[in-house]
Enzyme design. Structure first.
Site, PDB file in Angstrom:
ATOM      1  N   CYS B  85     -14.417 -44.551 -25.816  1.00  0.00           N
ATOM      2  CA  CYS B  85     -13.400 -45.382 -25.171  1.00  0.00           C
ATOM      3  C   CYS B  85     -13.899 -46.821 -25.042  1.00  0.00           C
ATOM      4  CB  CYS B  85     -13.014 -44.764 -23.825  1.00  0.00           C
ATOM      5  SG  CYS B  85     -11.510 -45.451 -23.134  1.00  0.00           S
ATOM      6  N   HIS B 194     -12.028 -38.714 -24.907  1.00  0.00           N
ATOM      7  CA  HIS B 194     -13.234 -38.537 -24.088  1.00  0.00           C
ATOM      8  C   HIS B 194     -13.836 -37.145 -24.218  1.00  0.00           C
ATOM      9  CE1 HIS B 194     -13.008 -42.253 -21.557  1.00  0.00           C
ATOM     10  NE2 HIS B 194     -11.791 -42.253 -22.095  1.00  0.00           N
ATOM     11  N   GLU B 196     -16.602 -36.135 -23.207  1.00  0.00           N
ATOM     12  CA  GLU B 196     -17.352 -35.757 -21.993  1.00  0.00           C
ATOM     13  C   GLU B 196     -16.460 -35.122 -20.942  1.00  0.00           C
ATOM     14  OE1 GLU B 196     -16.202 -38.617 -22.619  1.00  0.00           O
ATOM     15  OE2 GLU B 196     -15.911 -39.884 -20.860  1.00  0.00           O
TER      16      GLU B 196
END
Lengths: 838, 235
Positions: B85, B194, B196
């Protein structure tokens, strides 16, 4: 009466160890050079500012107290307190601190009930009167949460009004010593198709997202409600929750004579002056647009740095006292911290870093510039504090020191100078605590009897299967019941990595501790229509709904926060509604054993003579010992052995007054709201908690607006799972089953094999259970003998409404199928499958 | 293996990236924007957020942070770097990756669970996936629309440097549905969604994000074995 010489002596000398006004040097990348007030080249006052000396010399000078919102008798009281006329700065400070918004002068006499009726509770570490209530959730960990309003600014300037609403509540949480970990936003707008709603709603949503996303706080829930009564007064409430180790709890008291007063964060500008006194404490008129300068402008990046620096300061034990600067700015922070400790304070205003060099002392004191905190630190810690601020690139400036209380034990005085002119010399408690208190007249609204007599139960109803089918489709496409993804996908729900459930689930659920699985659930709810029909019951219904939303996830509800949105307190009918709502909420909290930990009152939500519906918004916090056992709202895909069994918990009555059905299909509001039975709500909560621990339930959804029909549609569409429903024979018609809004109900999905255990548990808890159906492989919602609607048709009707109203990109795909994976529950193994229902 | 996670002022998903690295089995090492020392890490993640408030342009100020000078040098030497990002934006501003991320076409911030199709699996960060694999990863950005001139786009395609594309809907208007790209050596990867946020069943829509972090561990193990620094399989 002590007086100060015009040019302060003695106290005016900077205390040793205080750098004379230089803020911490900061990282070059984000530290613009600022003005100090001493940079003023041209004195804008021909004779300097109005000082204490001048006030004594010219006692009869006319002062503009009326324009500042003070009444004649309030002004007289200020003169009595001071023994002279106030200076211009003092007058501004009293007008702010004695405003409705800051002083709670109309609400105080009623809010006392929250304290008086507080149930015994050992979890509360801090309560009403603090920046936010703090609740202990384990031996080591506490959470703090609060909901607040930012209604008036958000109407005048939707983006910044809503953005700074988020910023303000987050600083309240930060001031308690907590790391903010999430936000929620209960929002209310005028009619969805009104042109001004198209101005206000997108701005508010973008503002909430713009600020919250940039702060790195997940937005985990809230409400979006449309009703014409909010057309000129949208309600933008903001809730934040934070977490702290118990021993990190911070205080606001400015204790310790000689301690340094440090202003941390953004520089002070001319924004937001008069925010609380002019904007939030008066009704709107046609000149509302001119008040735009009273709206603050937010910088979430600065707030993020402020959060990180405050947390580092707390952890290093460098802070003796702290208070956020929000409404009423420096005025509020200085007076409240000093008053809380009974100490005095000496402040040098020319040290305050400014955005505009020409600001007058009055403007500096009244500014509501965002992203600022006031710290009290010991002289030996000052350098360390400045170093932490420098690390994060935040301004930190020693602007004053704590002075002693009187020798006779009387509180100290707040003395403020500006370039050697003493502009303020007041007892801080007179501003913070001794504001006027009014027992305003109350009168039941004259139209209430007629309104209550006009019951929705007598309205024409759909009866055939086709009519019911059409009604379901019309209801789920209506603005209050439709899919809110257009709004919620503008909010980050993932950041921080602890979001277990977020909108559109019944509650936001957060993991607090990765090791133990400790977690919390939060829900905020309100129903202005119910409160309009009966404010006492309406407040209890709001409480019951939020309590139930938390309970159905399997959490144990423990504490409450509230935001009380009402019209003008000067209208006896509004004041009666307020008094009734407070009484209802206090009684309800007492019965449920969930104390009110803090909140906010917003009056003057009124344009001309038209007040909003009384709108108490209630937030309930629940605790999970193990958050992995949370129960989501979506029906899980059916197992090979058959779909889950669907049970309706609670009793369905013929209760349609104030309902979404009456509103959507008849534009009707009248009658009495549904009955509240808090003992039944508690029983339901106990059942859901135990069923969650035993792993008996795969999905649960609270029934409220729109009734059972809405719940079935939402729980089916969440994971694209169909359901087949049959209503039991009896007096209750399919229509009432589908659209009644009786309280105390929920739908649960129980895997086959768990049903006997679940039914036994429900019987033990005293919760009525009705078997209503099963989940199915077929992609449709079938109501036996009435109608069938495919999930595709339901989704089509449900999901397009807001996009049609507020524009935006064409939808490119249905929600990701895999969204479901996160909400798959680990259930205990069913015993031998032997479902009792097909 | 030690994976460094950089914190700029305004980084938001740094803690999440560190958690993901730990779950994947690595040691997470926090790196500070003002400190050029990389503390001997084996790989670096530039996390999501709003570094320096997104002032000027997303990532435009962060690329000049002291830590970035070291990272840019090390990346050119083969250090695996993943920009997520805002980190992707920083990598483009630092010219470690081509193109730019601009305002979403619909002008709204958008957060949703997004399906991607993995393409290039010969990078340090995607070697655990199979080409064509469909994965579900949250996307959340206001300025995630990938743009580049036609020649750059053509060469990215021709050289197999598109690591993932949006499928079942493009959330931000990215050209050719590009969600992530890599550099020529395959050690630097930028991705807008994302990963994560998709490493735990409790909090994510899937576990698909974990593959990015386990990939780099495999790349590093492989690199140690054959004496190379990084980069996965050579083309």
């Amino acid at each position: 009466m002590t007086t100060q010489p015009e040019t302060a002596t003695g106290g005016a000398e900077a205390p040793r160890g205080v750098p004379n006004q230089q803020p911490a040097a900061a990282a070059p990348t984000n530290k613009p050079s600022g003005f100090a007030a001493t940079d003023v080249l041209v004195d804008e006052f021909a004779d300097g500012p109005d000082t204490v000396g001048k006030a004594q010399a010219s006692p009869d000078e006319l002062q503009p107290f009326g324009e500042l919102g003070l009444k004649d008798d309030e002004y007289e009281r200020i003169r009595q307190i001071l023994g002279r006329r106030p200076t211009a700065s003092e007058l501004a400070m009293y007008s702010i601190m004695w405003s409705e918004h800051c002083s709670y002068k109309s609400s105080k006499v009623h809010l006392r009930q929250f304290g008086e009726k507080t149930p015994a509770n050992t979890r509360m570490l801090a309560g009403i009167g603090e920046n936010a209530g703090v609740v202990q959730i384990s031996d080591k960990i506490a959470v703090t949460f609060k909901v607040e309003s930012h209604n008036h600014p958000s109407y005048v300037e939707p983006y910044q009004g809503a953005a700074t609403g988020v910023g303000g509540i987050v600083r309240d949480i930060l001031a308690m010593g907590a790391r903010p970990i999430a936000v929620m936003d209960p929002l209310r707008f005028g009619a969805a198709d009104h042109p001004d709603t198209a101005r206000v709603l997108p701005g508010v949503v973008a503002g909430i997202g713009g600020y919250g996303n940039c702060l790195g706080l997940p937005n985990i829930g809230g409400e979006i409600v449309f009703d014409p009564c909010y057309q000129g007064n949208p309600l933008v409430n903001a809730l934040s929750i934070g977490v702290l180790p118990v021993e990190r709890l911070q205080k606001k008291e400015a204790t310790g004579t000689g301690n340094i007063v440090v202003l941390l964060g953004a520089r002070t500008g001319r924004d937001g002056i008069g925010g609380v006194s002019v904007l939030a404490s008066a009704t709107f008129d046609e000149e509302a647009e001119q008040r735009r300068p009273s709206v603050q402008v937010g910088d979430p990046f600065m707030e993020k740095l402020l959060i990180e620096s405050c947390l580092e300061l707390y952890d290093a034990g460098l802070v003796s006292g702290i208070q956020d600067l929000g409404g009423a700015g420096l005025t509020c922070a200085l007076t409240e911290t000093a008053a809380a400790a009974g100490t005095g304070m000496r402040v040098w205003l020319e040290r305050v870093p400014l955005r505009e060099a020409s600001m007058s002392p009055t403007e500096i004191l009244a500014s509501e510039s965002q992203e600022r905190m006031l710290l009290i630190v010991t002289p030996e810690n000052l350098d360390k504090v400045l170093a932490v601020a420098e690390k994060w690139g935040v301004w930190a400036t020693a602007i004053g020191e704590v002075t002693a209380a009187g020798a006779d034990g009387t509180p100290g005085r707040l003395v403020i100078s500006w370039n050697d002119h003493v502009v303020v010399d007041v007892p801080p408690g007179s501003l913070a605590d001794d504001g006027p208190v009014y027992a305003r007249p109350l009168r039941e609204p004259g139209d209430l009897i007629l309104l209550q007599a006009d019951r929705a139960e007598t309205l024409p109803r759909p009866s055939t299967g086709d009519e019911l089918r059409e009604t379901v489709l019309k209801m789920i496409a209506s603005p209050n019941l439709c899919d809110k993804t257009w709004v919620t996908e503008q909010y980050d729900r993932y950041v921080l990595g602890n979001t277990v459930l977020a909108q559109p689930e019944d509650s936001g659920v957060l993991r607090i501790d990765e090791e133990t699985g400790l977690g919390v659930a939060l829900s905020v709810d309100g129903n202005g229509r119910f409160a309009r029909l009966d404010p006492y019951e309406g407040a209890r219904l709001a409480l019951a709904e939020a309590y139930r939303n938390v309970a159905v996830t399997g959490a144990e509800p423990v504490a409450v926060t509230d935001c009380l949105n009402f019209g003008s307190p000067e209208d006896p009918a509004v004041m009666w509604q307020f008094a009734e709502a407070v009484r209802g909420l206090a009684d309800g909290c007492q019965q449920l054993g969930t104390p009110v930990t803090g909140g906010n009152v917003s009056f003057y939500n009124q344009t001309g003579a038209a007040a909003i519906h009384p709108t108490p918004v209630v937030g309930v916090l629940g605790i999970f010992d193990d958050v992995t056992r949370r129960i989501p709202m979506g029906f899980p895909p059916p197992a090979k052995s058959g779909g889950d069994l669907l049970f309706l918990l609670g009793e369905t009555r013929n209760e349609l007054s104030g309902s979404e059905w009456a509103w959507v299909t008849h534009g009707h509001l009248g009658g009495k709201p549904p009955k509240v039975d808090l003992a039944a709500e508690q029983a339901l909560g106990v059942l859901m908690g135990r069923a969650s621990k035993a792993g008996l339930v795969s999905a649960a959804h609270d029934l409220s607006d729109g009734g059972l029909a809405q719940v079935l549609v939402e729980s089916c569409l969440r994971r694209d799972v169909g359901a087949k429903v049959t209503f039991p024979e009896g007096e209750t018609t399919p229509f009432v089953h589908l659209f009644s809004e009786s309280a105390g109900r929920a739908v649960v999905a129980v895997p086959r094999g768990h049903d006997k255990a679940f039914l036994a548990l429900a019987a033990e808890c005293g919760v009525p259970v009705t078997a209503i159906g099963v989940t199915t492989e077929e992609q449709s919602l079938q109501v036996q003998d009435q109608f069938t609607i495919s999930l595709a048709e339901l989704r089509e009707a449900w999901s397009g409404t807001l996009r049609k109203l507020f524009g935006g990109p064409a939808e490119v795909a249905a929600p990701a199928q895999g969204e479901v994976r996160s909400v798959t529950l680990e259930l205990t193994d069913p015993q031998a499958p032997g479902g009792s229902l097909s | 293996m030690r994976i460094g996670v950089v914190t700029f002022p305004g980084s938001l998903d740094d803690g999440d990236a560190a958690r993901a690295a730990r779950i994947a089995g690595a040691e997470a090492v926090r790196l500070w924007h003002g400190d050029p020392d990389l503390h001997g890490v084996d790989a670096v993640v530039l996390p999501g957020g709003f570094s320096y408030g997104d002032y000027l342009r997303c990532g435009a100020i962060a690329r000049f942070a002291p830590v970035m000078e070291s990272i840019i040098d090390a990346a050119r030497g083969g250090l695996p770097v993943l920009g997520i990002c805002n980190g992707f934006q920083v990598l483009c501003e630092a010219h470690l990756l081509p193109g730019a991320l601009t305002r979403n076409q619909h002008l709204h911030f958008r957060n949703r669970d997004q399906w991607l199709k993995v393409e290039a699996t010969n990078t340090a960060w995607t070697n655990r996936f199979t080409p064509g694999q469909e994965i579900l990863i949250p996307v959340k950005n206001g300025e995630g629309c990938f743009v580049a001139d036609q020649r750059t786009l053509d060469s990215l395609e021709a050289e197999g440097r598109v690591i993932a594309r949006y499928i079942r809907g493009n959330p931000n208007g990215s050209q050719r549905d590009i969600a992530g790209i890599t550099n020529e050596a395959g050690n630097v990867v930028g991705i807008m969604p994302h990963p994560e946020h998709a490493v735990e069943a409790l909090t994510g829509p899937s576990l698909d994000g974990l593959g990015f972090f386990t990939s780099v561990l495999r790349a590093l193990a492989g690199a140690t074995a054959d004496g190379q620094l990084a980069g996965g399989q050579q083309r």
